[in-house]
Design an enzyme around this catalytic site. Structure first.
Site, PDB file in Angstrom:
ATOM      1  N   ARG A 162       0.771  -1.318   0.033  1.00 31.65           N
ATOM      2  CA  ARG A 162      -0.078  -0.043   0.010  1.00 31.65           C
ATOM      3  C   ARG A 162       0.959   1.300   0.050  1.00 31.65           C
ATOM      4  NH1 ARG A 162      -2.795  -3.723  -1.091  1.00 31.65           N
ATOM      5  NH2 ARG A 162      -4.959  -4.092  -0.300  1.00 31.65           N
ATOM      6  N   SER A 232     -10.917  -1.531   2.608  1.00 33.85           N
ATOM      7  CA  SER A 232     -10.351  -1.627   4.052  1.00 33.85           C
ATOM      8  C   SER A 232      -9.954  -0.330   4.543  1.00 33.85           C
ATOM      9  CB  SER A 232      -8.795  -2.257   3.888  1.00 33.85           C
ATOM     10  OG  SER A 232      -9.148  -3.610   3.338  1.00 33.85           O
ATOM     11  N   GLU A 328      -5.700   3.121   5.808  1.00 36.19           N
ATOM     12  CA  GLU A 328      -5.360   3.028   4.445  1.00 36.19           C
ATOM     13  C   GLU A 328      -6.088   4.136   3.651  1.00 36.19           C
ATOM     14  OE1 GLU A 328      -5.930  -0.751   2.117  1.00 36.19           O
ATOM     15  OE2 GLU A 328      -7.077   0.417   0.868  1.00 36.19           O
TER      16      GLU A 328
HETATM   17  P1  FAD Z   1      -9.074   8.124  -5.264  1.00 38.89           P
HETATM   18  O1  FAD Z   1     -10.010   7.692  -4.105  1.00 38.89           O
HETATM   19  O2  FAD Z   1     -10.202   9.160  -6.113  1.00 38.89           O
HETATM   20  O3  FAD Z   1      -7.735   8.887  -5.176  1.00 38.89           O
HETATM   21  C1  FAD Z   1      -6.947   8.190  -3.954  1.00 38.89           C
HETATM   22  C2  FAD Z   1      -5.667   9.044  -3.961  1.00 38.89           C
HETATM   23  O4  FAD Z   1      -5.020   9.282  -5.302  1.00 38.89           O
HETATM   24  C3  FAD Z   1      -6.056  10.517  -3.526  1.00 38.89           C
HETATM   25  O5  FAD Z   1      -4.957  11.010  -2.735  1.00 38.89           O
HETATM   26  C4  FAD Z   1      -6.032  11.373  -4.781  1.00 38.89           C
HETATM   27  O6  FAD Z   1      -5.953  12.789  -4.499  1.00 38.89           O
HETATM   28  C5  FAD Z   1      -4.761  10.679  -5.433  1.00 38.89           C
HETATM   29  N1  FAD Z   1      -5.230  10.810  -7.127  1.00 38.89           N
HETATM   30  C6  FAD Z   1      -6.226  10.350  -7.843  1.00 38.89           C
HETATM   31  N2  FAD Z   1      -6.130  10.058  -9.113  1.00 38.89           N
HETATM   32  C7  FAD Z   1      -4.796  10.763  -9.288  1.00 38.89           C
HETATM   33  C8  FAD Z   1      -3.835  11.001 -10.327  1.00 38.89           C
HETATM   34  N3  FAD Z   1      -4.269  10.815 -11.610  1.00 38.89           N
HETATM   35  N4  FAD Z   1      -2.478  11.419 -10.113  1.00 38.89           N
HETATM   36  C9  FAD Z   1      -2.015  11.725  -8.875  1.00 38.89           C
HETATM   37  N5  FAD Z   1      -3.095  11.690  -7.663  1.00 38.89           N
HETATM   38  C10 FAD Z   1      -4.275  11.073  -7.957  1.00 38.89           C
HETATM   39  N6  FAD Z   1      -7.551  -1.337  -2.750  1.00 38.89           N
HETATM   40  C11 FAD Z   1      -6.810  -2.436  -2.962  1.00 38.89           C
HETATM   41  O7  FAD Z   1      -5.304  -2.133  -3.083  1.00 38.89           O
HETATM   42  N7  FAD Z   1      -6.982  -3.495  -3.108  1.00 38.89           N
HETATM   43  C12 FAD Z   1      -8.194  -3.739  -2.959  1.00 38.89           C
HETATM   44  O8  FAD Z   1      -8.827  -5.133  -2.899  1.00 38.89           O
HETATM   45  C13 FAD Z   1      -9.531  -2.947  -2.914  1.00 38.89           C
HETATM   46  N8  FAD Z   1     -10.581  -3.176  -2.638  1.00 38.89           N
HETATM   47  C14 FAD Z   1     -11.594  -2.068  -2.394  1.00 38.89           C
HETATM   48  C15 FAD Z   1     -12.691  -2.386  -2.413  1.00 38.89           C
HETATM   49  C16 FAD Z   1     -14.021  -1.399  -2.269  1.00 38.89           C
HETATM   50  C17 FAD Z   1     -15.334  -1.838  -1.971  1.00 38.89           C
HETATM   51  C18 FAD Z   1     -13.424  -0.097  -2.127  1.00 38.89           C
HETATM   52  C19 FAD Z   1     -14.524   1.147  -2.021  1.00 38.89           C
HETATM   53  C20 FAD Z   1     -12.146   0.248  -2.120  1.00 38.89           C
HETATM   54  C21 FAD Z   1     -11.072  -0.737  -2.435  1.00 38.89           C
HETATM   55  N9  FAD Z   1      -9.932  -0.584  -2.538  1.00 38.89           N
HETATM   56  C22 FAD Z   1      -8.909  -1.499  -2.704  1.00 38.89           C
HETATM   57  C23 FAD Z   1      -9.271   0.907  -2.497  1.00 38.89           C
HETATM   58  C24 FAD Z   1      -9.341   1.519  -3.772  1.00 38.89           C
HETATM   59  O9  FAD Z   1     -10.232   0.910  -4.649  1.00 38.89           O
HETATM   60  C25 FAD Z   1      -7.934   1.816  -4.253  1.00 38.89           C
HETATM   61  O10 FAD Z   1      -7.156   2.675  -3.524  1.00 38.89           O
HETATM   62  C26 FAD Z   1      -8.201   2.764  -5.767  1.00 38.89           C
HETATM   63  O11 FAD Z   1      -6.750   2.652  -6.458  1.00 38.89           O
HETATM   64  C27 FAD Z   1      -8.512   4.110  -5.590  1.00 38.89           C
HETATM   65  O12 FAD Z   1      -8.835   4.575  -6.826  1.00 38.89           O
HETATM   66  P2  FAD Z   1      -9.679   5.899  -7.110  1.00 38.89           P
HETATM   67  O13 FAD Z   1      -9.864   6.293  -8.416  1.00 38.89           O
HETATM   68  O14 FAD Z   1     -10.745   5.822  -6.476  1.00 38.89           O
HETATM   69  O15 FAD Z   1      -8.637   6.943  -6.279  1.00 38.89           O
HETATM   70  N1  EPU Z   2     -10.681 -11.675   8.955  1.00 41.71           N
HETATM   71  C1  EPU Z   2     -11.591 -12.274  10.079  1.00 41.71           C
HETATM   72  N2  EPU Z   2     -12.794 -11.480  10.368  1.00 41.71           N
HETATM   73  C2  EPU Z   2     -13.129 -10.440   9.719  1.00 41.71           C
HETATM   74  C3  EPU Z   2     -12.088 -10.105   8.529  1.00 41.71           C
HETATM   75  C4  EPU Z   2     -11.165 -11.025   8.369  1.00 41.71           C
HETATM   76  O1  EPU Z   2     -11.464 -13.200  10.823  1.00 41.71           O
HETATM   77  O2  EPU Z   2     -13.755  -9.655   9.914  1.00 41.71           O
HETATM   78  C5  EPU Z   2      -9.771 -12.998   8.853  1.00 41.71           C
HETATM   79  C6  EPU Z   2     -10.060 -13.690   7.414  1.00 41.71           C
HETATM   80  O3  EPU Z   2     -10.851 -14.948   7.727  1.00 41.71           O
HETATM   81  C7  EPU Z   2      -8.576 -13.960   6.996  1.00 41.71           C
HETATM   82  C8  EPU Z   2      -7.894 -12.712   7.139  1.00 41.71           C
HETATM   83  O4  EPU Z   2      -8.608 -12.162   8.256  1.00 41.71           O
HETATM   84  O5  EPU Z   2      -7.838 -14.862   7.732  1.00 41.71           O
HETATM   85  C9  EPU Z   2      -7.643 -11.747   6.059  1.00 41.71           C
HETATM   86  O6  EPU Z   2      -9.050 -11.298   5.680  1.00 41.71           O
HETATM   87  P1  EPU Z   2      -9.211 -11.270   4.131  1.00 41.71           P
HETATM   88  O7  EPU Z   2      -8.851 -12.499   3.346  1.00 41.71           O
HETATM   89  O8  EPU Z   2     -10.712 -10.851   3.944  1.00 41.71           O
HETATM   90  O9  EPU Z   2      -8.378 -10.072   3.691  1.00 41.71           O
HETATM   91  P2  EPU Z   2      -7.935  -8.670   4.533  1.00 41.71           P
HETATM   92  O10 EPU Z   2      -6.259  -8.891   4.879  1.00 41.71           O
HETATM   93  O11 EPU Z   2      -9.032  -8.320   5.395  1.00 41.71           O
HETATM   94  C10 EPU Z   2      -6.651  -7.632   2.154  1.00 41.71           C
HETATM   95  C11 EPU Z   2      -6.656  -6.262   1.877  1.00 41.71           C
HETATM   96  C12 EPU Z   2      -7.751  -6.113   0.651  1.00 41.71           C
HETATM   97  C13 EPU Z   2      -8.015  -7.218  -0.321  1.00 41.71           C
HETATM   98  C14 EPU Z   2      -7.867  -8.486   0.246  1.00 41.71           C
HETATM   99  C15 EPU Z   2      -7.663  -9.981  -0.614  1.00 41.71           C
HETATM  100  C16 EPU Z   2      -5.536  -4.669   3.078  1.00 41.71           C
HETATM  101  C17 EPU Z   2      -5.684  -3.547   4.069  1.00 41.71           C
HETATM  102  N3  EPU Z   2      -6.776  -5.176   2.543  1.00 41.71           N
HETATM  103  O12 EPU Z   2      -7.736  -7.639   3.155  1.00 41.71           O
HETATM  104  O13 EPU Z   2      -7.857  -4.968   0.059  1.00 41.71           O
HETATM  105  O14 EPU Z   2      -9.171  -7.119  -1.355  1.00 41.71           O
HETATM  106  O15 EPU Z   2      -6.793  -8.537   1.443  1.00 41.71           O
HETATM  107  O16 EPU Z   2      -6.387  -9.923  -1.152  1.00 41.71           O
HETATM  108  O17 EPU Z   2      -4.465  -5.282   2.823  1.00 41.71           O
HETATM  109  C18 EPU Z   2      -8.274  -2.682   0.458  1.00 41.71           C
HETATM  110  O18 EPU Z   2      -7.094  -2.366   0.343  1.00 41.71           O
HETATM  111  O19 EPU Z   2      -9.403  -1.678   0.410  1.00 41.71           O
HETATM  112  C19 EPU Z   2      -8.868  -3.704   0.227  1.00 41.71           C
HETATM  113  C20 EPU Z   2     -10.237  -4.356   0.271  1.00 41.71           C
END
Ligand code: FAD
Ligand code: EPU
Length: 345
Positions: A162, A232, A328
């Site tokens: 991250r 997250s 995050e």
């Molecule tokens: P924004 O939220 O709009 O911006 C993020 C930051 O980047 C801000 O500081 C903004 O000012 C800056 N920024 C935006 N565009 C630019 C640009 N072109 N140039 C420079 N700076 C810029 N993240 C994960 O890593 N893994 C996951 O599995 C994951 N799952 C998610 C699930 C859900 C349901 C949600 C809501 C979010 C999840 N995220 C996850 C977080 C998010 O999707 C990521 O961080 C994504 O990359 C953000 O993209 P955005 O376009 O919405 O950025």
């Molecule tokens: N867990 C629990 N209880 C909960 C949630 C999780 O016990 O309420 C346990 C799960 O059972 C598992 C472990 O915690 O053993 C990890 O959970 P999970 O696999 O759901 O992943 P996570 O670590 O919670 C991370 C990323 C996600 C990404 C997933 C899958 C971060 C902060 N989050 O979540 O990214 O999608 O792994 O790779 O690293 C995001 O960054 O916004 C995001 C959604």
């Protein structure tokens, strides 16, 4: 100065009723530079926004918001790789789907992550065993003061968990305008996470991995179109071997992932869950029932509710486990980004 009057509730996935001074869409580097200069002249702060899926607005924003919507996907090839040059304003999930439709494997584990392609390098998005850094070749970065575009090779982006250089040295005064991805023609599935382990590496296709990832995500993560959230809320904490050992002595089943330097990454969701906080609510904000690491806008939450909840969760985890979680999500105040830990303290 009048109070901000443009509602941006639909421009960030938490769906909070926040206002900004002005919203501008930029479809080219020239437009980005132009808006940056106008905002500077008129002394307004400027915030770049993708799809607002990693943002918490703490209050109304007394500045301009620029939506980066630079489009375009170009595919080329070399002997062993497909190369994709992607405009920063392309939607990430649609890009993943499009690449698979072109029979290019490699992005399937990163399916359904909300946001723009140009935001993906900023926190080095990751899921299900793959991070952006594994497929990134370069990032094109616009200097908003000079209009120059520099190509930053992936190895110079300081990618970490991250983390990247775009959260530090290139945080202010720059915009990512395109991202270069590099996908091996010889596709190898990454099946080491969760339900993906059940797939057969000999026969599985990229599309089947994509479907499995989408199914897992949909079962745990709330759809922001239905329930506001920013994924997250906290990062998974990386702690010393001693702290991890203390927790594991009491809870031998606590998920933990060894790091190369001897430290351990813990699952923040598990820690919050172990504090019995699933479903815990303050005002309209709540801890998600299916995934404790996700804070949701359950019912007309305000920024104040989300901050109070995040602060409570953080203190409960620290009291119980001696681990302080770091957000995050990026926190945005009246004039720009704020230090999230200071806000929650
Ligand atoms: P924004 O939220 O709009 O911006 C993020 C930051 O980047 C801000 O500081 C903004 O000012 C800056 N920024 C935006 N565009 C630019 C640009 N072109 N140039 C420079 N700076 C810029 N993240 C994960 O890593 N893994 C996951 O599995 C994951 N799952 C998610 C699930 C859900 C349901 C949600 C809501 C979010 C999840 N995220 C996850 C977080 C998010 O999707 C990521 O961080 C994504 O990359 C953000 O993209 P955005 O376009 O919405 O950025
Ligand atoms: N867990 C629990 N209880 C909960 C949630 C999780 O016990 O309420 C346990 C799960 O059972 C598992 C472990 O915690 O053993 C990890 O959970 P999970 O696999 O759901 O992943 P996570 O670590 O919670 C991370 C990323 C996600 C990404 C997933 C899958 C971060 C902060 N989050 O979540 O990214 O999608 O792994 O790779 O690293 C995001 O960054 O916004 C995001 C959604």
């Amino acid at each position: 100065m009048t109070s901000p009057s443009v509602l941006i509730q639909n421009l960030h996935t938490f769906g909070l009723p926040i206002y900004a001074e002005r919203v501008v869409t930029a479809e080219s580097s020239e437009q980005l530079v132009d808006v940056w200069q106008q905002a500077k002249q008129q002394q307004y702060p400027l915030l770049l926004l993708g799809e607002g899926s990693n943002m918490l607005f703490l209050e109304d924003f007394s500045g301009w918001i620029v939506l980066n919507r630079i489009k375009g996907i170009k595919i080329s090839e070399s002997e062993n790789f497909w190369h994709l040059h992607v405009g920063a304003g392309e939607n990430w999930h649609q890009l993943v789907r499009y690449s698979l439709e072109q029979n290019l494997g490699g992005l399937e584990n990163l399916a359904l992550i909300p946001g723009c392609a140009g935001s993906a390098p900023i926190q080095n998005i990751g899921a299900y065993g793959v991070e952006l850094k594994d497929v990134c070749e370069y990032v094109d970065l616009l200097n908003l003061d000079t209009g120059d575009i520099a190509r930053i090779a992936a190895q110079d982006c300081q990618f970490g968990y991250r983390e990247s250089i775009f959260k530090h040295q290139f945080r202010e005064g720059y915009s990512i305008v395109s991202v270069g991805l590099k996908l091996a023609k010889q596709w190898k599935p990454v099946l080491n996470y969760g339900d993906l382990r059940q797939l057969d590496p000999q026969t599985v296709t990229p599309m089947q991995v994509f479907d499995a990832v989408c199914a897992m995500r949909s079962s745990k993560l709330p759809d922001p179109k239905v329930t506001g959230n920013a994924g997250s809320f906290f990062k998974n904490p990386i702690v010393s071997a001693e702290i991890a050992a203390q927790i594991l002595q009491q809870f031998p089943n606590a998920p933990h992932y060894p790091q190369i330097d001897g430290q351990e990454k813990l699952a923040a969701g598990w820690l919050i869950d172990a504090c019995q906080l699933k479903g815990y609510r303050i005002g309209g904000a709540a801890v998600h029932q299916q995934q404790a690491l996700v804070l949701i806008n359950q019912d007309h939450a305000t920024s104040h509710d989300v901050v109070a909840l995040a602060s409570y969760v953080r203190k409960q985890v620290a009291e119980r486990f001696n681990v302080w979680l770091e957000p995050e999500v990026r926190f945005i105040g009246k004039f720009g980004e704020r230090n999230a830990i200071e806000v929650l303290a």
